[in-house]
Design a protein around this motif. Sequence first.
Motif, PDB file in Angstrom:
ATOM      1  N   PRO A  97       0.840  -1.214   0.000  1.00  0.00           N
ATOM      2  CA  PRO A  97       0.000   0.000   0.000  1.00  0.00           C
ATOM      3  C   PRO A  97       0.864   1.249   0.000  1.00  0.00           C
ATOM      4  O   PRO A  97       1.869   1.335   0.719  1.00  0.00           O
ATOM      5  N   LYS A  98       0.504   2.220  -0.821  1.00  0.00           N
ATOM      6  CA  LYS A  98       1.384   3.364  -1.067  1.00  0.00           C
ATOM      7  C   LYS A  98       1.594   4.258   0.150  1.00  0.00           C
ATOM      8  O   LYS A  98       2.571   5.009   0.212  1.00  0.00           O
ATOM      9  N   GLU A  99       0.701   4.203   1.126  1.00  0.00           N
ATOM     10  CA  GLU A  99       0.843   5.072   2.289  1.00  0.00           C
ATOM     11  C   GLU A  99       1.877   4.562   3.292  1.00  0.00           C
ATOM     12  O   GLU A  99       2.276   5.290   4.223  1.00  0.00           O
ATOM     13  N   ILE A 100       2.355   3.334   3.120  1.00  0.00           N
ATOM     14  CA  ILE A 100       3.313   2.753   4.068  1.00  0.00           C
ATOM     15  C   ILE A 100       4.705   3.345   3.862  1.00  0.00           C
ATOM     16  O   ILE A 100       5.173   3.508   2.734  1.00  0.00           O
ATOM     17  N   ASP A 101       5.381   3.654   4.957  1.00  0.00           N
ATOM     18  CA  ASP A 101       6.754   4.144   4.921  1.00  0.00           C
ATOM     19  C   ASP A 101       7.684   2.938   4.783  1.00  0.00           C
ATOM     20  O   ASP A 101       7.951   2.228   5.751  1.00  0.00           O
ATOM     21  N   TYR A 102       8.165   2.715   3.585  1.00  0.00           N
ATOM     22  CA  TYR A 102       8.980   1.523   3.283  1.00  0.00           C
ATOM     23  C   TYR A 102      10.464   1.880   3.376  1.00  0.00           C
ATOM     24  O   TYR A 102      10.947   2.770   2.669  1.00  0.00           O
ATOM     25  N   GLN A 103      11.202   1.164   4.202  1.00  0.00           N
ATOM     26  CA  GLN A 103      12.628   1.440   4.401  1.00  0.00           C
ATOM     27  C   GLN A 103      13.550   0.387   3.787  1.00  0.00           C
ATOM     28  O   GLN A 103      14.757   0.580   3.740  1.00  0.00           O
ATOM     29  N   GLY A 104      12.980  -0.713   3.354  1.00  0.00           N
ATOM     30  CA  GLY A 104      13.814  -1.769   2.779  1.00  0.00           C
ATOM     31  C   GLY A 104      13.101  -3.106   2.831  1.00  0.00           C
ATOM     32  O   GLY A 104      12.026  -3.244   3.415  1.00  0.00           O
ATOM     33  N   VAL A 105      13.751  -4.129   2.226  1.00  0.00           N
ATOM     34  CA  VAL A 105      13.106  -5.434   2.093  1.00  0.00           C
ATOM     35  C   VAL A 105      12.831  -6.088   3.447  1.00  0.00           C
ATOM     36  O   VAL A 105      11.956  -6.960   3.567  1.00  0.00           O
ATOM     37  N   GLU A 106      13.537  -5.635   4.490  1.00  0.00           N
ATOM     38  CA  GLU A 106      13.302  -6.191   5.837  1.00  0.00           C
ATOM     39  C   GLU A 106      11.876  -5.929   6.316  1.00  0.00           C
ATOM     40  O   GLU A 106      11.399  -6.597   7.240  1.00  0.00           O
ATOM     41  N   TRP A 107      11.204  -4.979   5.706  1.00  0.00           N
ATOM     42  CA  TRP A 107       9.810  -4.672   6.076  1.00  0.00           C
ATOM     43  C   TRP A 107       8.923  -5.911   5.959  1.00  0.00           C
ATOM     44  O   TRP A 107       7.937  -6.059   6.691  1.00  0.00           O
TER      45      TRP A 107
END
Length: 283
Positions: A97-107
């Motif tokens: 979902p585009k609203e998520i703050d994604y920091q890397g594949v560890e998410w």
Amino acid sequence: MLRIAVQSKGRLFDDTMNLLAEADIKVSSGRRTLLVQSGNFPLEVLYLRDDDIPQSVASGVADIGVVGENEFVERGEDAEVISRLGFSKCRLSLAIPKEIDYQGVEWFNGKKIATSYPNILRQFMTKKGIHAEIHVITGSVEISPGIGLADGIFDIVSSGSTLVSNNLREVEVVMESEALLIGHKGMTQEKRDILEQMLFRFKAVKDAEDKKYVRMNAPKSRLQEIINVLPGLKSPTIIPLADDEWCSVHTVLDQKRFWEIIGKLKEMGAQGILVTPIEKMIL
């Protein structure tokens, strides 16, 4: 007779049938029966679901097949890759979902991922040391986060418009894919000879892509300058004209540099430049 397995519908079907047509291999696609024979080449076309093609080729039901690289890798069937065809390009990507703050594949650790490509996803997650729960879905994967079935998805992406319409964004490209021509490893030499004829035609079609045949009148006083800027296959063809001070120059140009080179030719005095598309090119 050589038997080729082709996807029965969709973009890969359209691209494959266009390639056969451009190679002057006539096949009726209007009847959409299971098995259709070419009218002018020793080839018969077997129409199948895309995910059935790798197994059909590996088992010898079909001698060769056109399949997306994504399906071929996912199925892991024992068939040889004969050629990369350069069309039906896409990628397999992770999206959230585009609203998520994604920091890397560890998410993705501990998350649920919906996909139709569990094997490719599992290999990627193992390589990255990520532990996620994989939900295998055969339908519309992109709706999974919206209905609470998964936290993210792993699916084919072409333009990305489907992701946008489902409020998703692409965060990791796992694999680039294009159409492959695959073959049965136990193909007879007679069928391999037919295959070589077909590949020869395919190459002539592909070599002509984005190429233009260019003819122009050029002043002899600047002929060497003009020749120096022409990246022809070997050297341009020079034909004398009735006017001794002029000649006709014929060459092949790549579309990527076409306007750049045409501009230079105009500056050097070239006139009457005629441009023709090329259907086939035998190198």
